[in-house]
Design a protein around this motif. Sequence first.
Motif, PDB file in Angstrom:
ATOM      1  N   MET A   1      24.515  36.210   6.101  1.00 50.38           N
ATOM      2  CA  MET A   1      24.093  36.871   6.574  1.00 50.38           C
ATOM      3  C   MET A   1      22.579  37.167   7.311  1.00 50.38           C
ATOM      4  SD  MET A   1      27.578  38.702   6.120  1.00 50.38           S
ATOM      5  CE  MET A   1      27.492  40.202   6.327  1.00 50.38           C
ATOM      6  N   SER A   2      22.867  38.461   8.248  1.00 55.69           N
ATOM      7  CA  SER A   2      21.530  39.213   8.680  1.00 55.69           C
ATOM      8  C   SER A   2      21.663  40.410   8.485  1.00 55.69           C
ATOM      9  CB  SER A   2      21.712  38.721  10.878  1.00 55.69           C
ATOM     10  OG  SER A   2      21.787  37.777  11.145  1.00 55.69           O
ATOM     11  N   ILE A   3      20.022  40.035   8.549  1.00 57.17           N
ATOM     12  CA  ILE A   3      19.524  41.804   7.787  1.00 57.17           C
ATOM     13  C   ILE A   3      19.717  42.367   9.510  1.00 57.17           C
ATOM     14  CG2 ILE A   3      17.637  43.006   7.183  1.00 57.17           C
ATOM     15  CD1 ILE A   3      16.686  40.777   5.793  1.00 57.17           C
ATOM     16  N   ARG A   4      20.501  43.795   8.932  1.00 61.27           N
ATOM     17  CA  ARG A   4      20.594  44.057  10.280  1.00 61.27           C
ATOM     18  C   ARG A   4      20.132  45.684  10.328  1.00 61.27           C
ATOM     19  NH1 ARG A   4      25.007  47.458   9.579  1.00 61.27           N
ATOM     20  NH2 ARG A   4      25.487  47.995  11.556  1.00 61.27           N
ATOM     21  N   VAL A   5      19.446  46.067  11.484  1.00 61.95           N
ATOM     22  CA  VAL A   5      18.263  46.366  11.613  1.00 61.95           C
ATOM     23  C   VAL A   5      18.201  47.756  12.921  1.00 61.95           C
ATOM     24  CG1 VAL A   5      15.176  47.066  12.026  1.00 61.95           C
ATOM     25  CG2 VAL A   5      16.059  44.904  10.619  1.00 61.95           C
ATOM     26  N   ILE A   6      18.156  48.506  12.395  1.00 64.03           N
ATOM     27  CA  ILE A   6      17.836  49.447  13.942  1.00 64.03           C
ATOM     28  C   ILE A   6      16.545  50.303  14.135  1.00 64.03           C
ATOM     29  CG2 ILE A   6      19.868  50.319  14.049  1.00 64.03           C
ATOM     30  CD1 ILE A   6      18.642  53.628  13.247  1.00 64.03           C
ATOM     31  N   VAL A   7      15.991  50.131  15.789  1.00 61.15           N
ATOM     32  CA  VAL A   7      14.360  50.481  15.997  1.00 61.15           C
ATOM     33  C   VAL A   7      14.480  51.636  16.393  1.00 61.15           C
ATOM     34  CG1 VAL A   7      12.559  49.660  17.236  1.00 61.15           C
ATOM     35  CG2 VAL A   7      13.914  48.072  16.287  1.00 61.15           C
ATOM     36  N   MET A  20      12.271  42.343  20.796  1.00 59.28           N
ATOM     37  CA  MET A  20      12.495  40.892  20.482  1.00 59.28           C
ATOM     38  C   MET A  20      11.781  40.120  19.575  1.00 59.28           C
ATOM     39  SD  MET A  20      10.614  40.656  24.704  1.00 59.28           S
ATOM     40  CE  MET A  20      10.030  39.295  24.492  1.00 59.28           C
ATOM     41  N   ILE A  21      10.626  40.884  19.334  1.00 58.77           N
ATOM     42  CA  ILE A  21       9.693  40.197  17.726  1.00 58.77           C
ATOM     43  C   ILE A  21      10.734  39.857  16.415  1.00 58.77           C
ATOM     44  CG2 ILE A  21       7.898  40.483  16.132  1.00 58.77           C
ATOM     45  CD1 ILE A  21       6.909  42.483  17.615  1.00 58.77           C
ATOM     46  N   LEU A  22      11.971  41.003  16.119  1.00 53.87           N
ATOM     47  CA  LEU A  22      12.179  40.889  15.134  1.00 53.87           C
ATOM     48  C   LEU A  22      13.772  40.076  15.511  1.00 53.87           C
ATOM     49  CD1 LEU A  22      13.005  44.745  13.624  1.00 53.87           C
ATOM     50  CD2 LEU A  22      11.802  42.484  13.176  1.00 53.87           C
ATOM     51  N   ASP A  23      14.343  39.747  16.500  1.00 52.23           N
ATOM     52  CA  ASP A  23      15.536  38.831  17.541  1.00 52.23           C
ATOM     53  C   ASP A  23      15.521  37.463  17.382  1.00 52.23           C
ATOM     54  OD1 ASP A  23      17.178  41.001  17.034  1.00 52.23           O
ATOM     55  OD2 ASP A  23      17.066  41.365  19.532  1.00 52.23           O
ATOM     56  N   ALA A  24      13.646  38.193  17.228  1.00 49.64           N
ATOM     57  CA  ALA A  24      13.302  36.169  17.000  1.00 49.64           C
ATOM     58  C   ALA A  24      13.359  35.368  15.872  1.00 49.64           C
ATOM     59  CB  ALA A  24      11.632  36.189  17.986  1.00 49.64           C
ATOM     60  N   GLN A  25      13.134  36.178  14.893  1.00 49.59           N
ATOM     61  CA  GLN A  25      12.777  36.058  13.615  1.00 49.59           C
ATOM     62  C   GLN A  25      14.420  35.841  12.595  1.00 49.59           C
ATOM     63  OE1 GLN A  25       9.716  36.084  11.799  1.00 49.59           O
ATOM     64  NE2 GLN A  25       9.261  36.524  13.254  1.00 49.59           N
ATOM     65  N   PRO A  26      14.073  34.248  12.187  1.00 52.71           N
ATOM     66  CA  PRO A  26      15.545  34.145  11.884  1.00 52.71           C
ATOM     67  C   PRO A  26      16.194  34.596   9.936  1.00 52.71           C
ATOM     68  CG  PRO A  26      13.888  32.936  10.668  1.00 52.71           C
ATOM     69  CD  PRO A  26      13.095  33.343  12.250  1.00 52.71           C
ATOM     70  N   GLY A  27      17.416  35.096  10.916  1.00 52.35           N
ATOM     71  CA  GLY A  27      18.395  36.350   9.610  1.00 52.35           C
ATOM     72  C   GLY A  27      17.710  37.908   9.893  1.00 52.35           C
ATOM     73  N   GLY A 110       1.546  42.256  13.703  1.00 55.14           N
ATOM     74  CA  GLY A 110       1.815  41.400  14.146  1.00 55.14           C
ATOM     75  C   GLY A 110       3.046  41.190  13.495  1.00 55.14           C
ATOM     76  N   PRO A 111       3.622  39.963  14.086  1.00 53.60           N
ATOM     77  CA  PRO A 111       4.778  39.421  13.666  1.00 53.60           C
ATOM     78  C   PRO A 111       5.505  39.575  12.451  1.00 53.60           C
ATOM     79  CG  PRO A 111       4.527  38.445  15.549  1.00 53.60           C
ATOM     80  CD  PRO A 111       3.467  39.302  15.225  1.00 53.60           C
ATOM     81  N   ASP A 112       4.474  37.879  11.940  1.00 55.99           N
ATOM     82  CA  ASP A 112       5.079  37.868   9.982  1.00 55.99           C
ATOM     83  C   ASP A 112       5.395  38.997   9.368  1.00 55.99           C
ATOM     84  OD1 ASP A 112       5.392  35.112  11.411  1.00 55.99           O
ATOM     85  OD2 ASP A 112       3.168  34.716  10.717  1.00 55.99           O
ATOM     86  N   LEU A 113       3.753  39.963   9.530  1.00 53.10           N
ATOM     87  CA  LEU A 113       3.999  41.066   8.324  1.00 53.10           C
ATOM     88  C   LEU A 113       5.066  41.884   9.010  1.00 53.10           C
ATOM     89  CD1 LEU A 113       2.638  41.597   6.024  1.00 53.10           C
ATOM     90  CD2 LEU A 113       0.910  43.281   7.727  1.00 53.10           C
ATOM     91  N   LEU A 114       5.958  42.176   9.856  1.00 57.54           N
ATOM     92  CA  LEU A 114       6.657  42.843  10.495  1.00 57.54           C
ATOM     93  C   LEU A 114       7.908  42.150   9.617  1.00 57.54           C
ATOM     94  CD1 LEU A 114       8.092  45.537  11.947  1.00 57.54           C
ATOM     95  CD2 LEU A 114       7.685  44.052  14.325  1.00 57.54           C
ATOM     96  N   ALA A 115       7.751  41.061   9.926  1.00 59.75           N
ATOM     97  CA  ALA A 115       9.163  40.740   9.538  1.00 59.75           C
ATOM     98  C   ALA A 115       9.560  40.301   7.619  1.00 59.75           C
ATOM     99  CB  ALA A 115       9.350  39.595   9.679  1.00 59.75           C
ATOM    100  N   GLN A 116       7.827  40.606   7.567  1.00 66.96           N
ATOM    101  CA  GLN A 116       7.898  40.389   5.275  1.00 66.96           C
ATOM    102  C   GLN A 116       8.526  41.392   5.446  1.00 66.96           C
ATOM    103  OE1 GLN A 116       4.315  39.392   3.770  1.00 66.96           O
ATOM    104  NE2 GLN A 116       3.786  38.117   5.433  1.00 66.96           N
ATOM    105  N   ALA A 117       7.926  42.526   5.775  1.00 59.86           N
ATOM    106  CA  ALA A 117       8.249  44.419   5.357  1.00 59.86           C
ATOM    107  C   ALA A 117       9.772  44.674   5.413  1.00 59.86           C
ATOM    108  CB  ALA A 117       7.459  45.267   6.720  1.00 59.86           C
ATOM    109  N   ILE A 118      10.460  44.086   7.347  1.00 55.99           N
ATOM    110  CA  ILE A 118      11.628  44.459   6.947  1.00 55.99           C
ATOM    111  C   ILE A 118      12.699  43.908   6.138  1.00 55.99           C
ATOM    112  CG2 ILE A 118      13.333  43.860   8.350  1.00 55.99           C
ATOM    113  CD1 ILE A 118      12.433  45.937   9.753  1.00 55.99           C
ATOM    114  N   ARG A 119      12.201  42.013   5.914  1.00 56.14           N
ATOM    115  CA  ARG A 119      13.109  41.329   4.524  1.00 56.14           C
ATOM    116  C   ARG A 119      12.521  42.353   3.336  1.00 56.14           C
ATOM    117  NH1 ARG A 119      10.648  37.186   7.988  1.00 56.14           N
ATOM    118  NH2 ARG A 119      13.074  35.791   8.491  1.00 56.14           N
TER     119      ARG A 119
END
Length: 218
Positions: A1-7, A20-27, A110-119
């Motif tokens: 199941m993907s993590i669903r996000v609104i921006v 674009m950054i978030l959609d490129a991240q797996p999950g 940056g993309p990595d830290l953003l994805a980490q924060a979302i997860r």
Amino acid sequence: MSIRVIVADDQEITRTGLRMILDAQPGIEVVGEAADGRRAVELARRLRPDVCLFDIRMPGLDGIEATRSLAGPAVEDPLAVVVITTFDLDEYVYAALRAGARGFLLKDAGPDLLAQAIRAAANGDALIAPSVTARLLDAFAGAGRASPAAQPVEALTDREEEILLTVARGRTNNEIATELHISLSTVKSHIASLMTKLGVRNRVEIAMWAYETNRVRN
């Protein structure tokens, strides 16, 4: 199941970039966008995403008030909110965390830290930009509350005091387990006990309580 996000951000180019950054991240999947705070709150209540990513400065309703509407102390079923901003201002960070945010990032993270924060937010953890964490919490430790921080309903054990300090320093559950040589399930159990004893809802509030009671010093 993907993590669903609104921006939510009032600048279209920023929203597009974040999507674009978030959609490129797996999950991770962006399921909605909003250009102002009121629309963001409406969208979040309708879609019930796993994480809301809100800019601080938005027309109509700013990111802090939007966060309070969805994750504040009066909300029975709070959503996970990560606040992102260009402005490295302590008062913004503190207000966002007080409003119920589970994370705070600068837009240059940056993309990595953003994805980490979302997860992290989706998993019930919290991630605050390393550049502001200790400075922010320490600066507002004495001034953040009009009254002293509430005392725990039951005294903390020595191990819980250890866990408290690691949470306050921004460690993840895995990092705490490694640092203290205990299992991940034990870490989770101690954090759940801390939340119950302190009367807080998440690890950000655990960290803030630690600073407000002067348990952590830079």
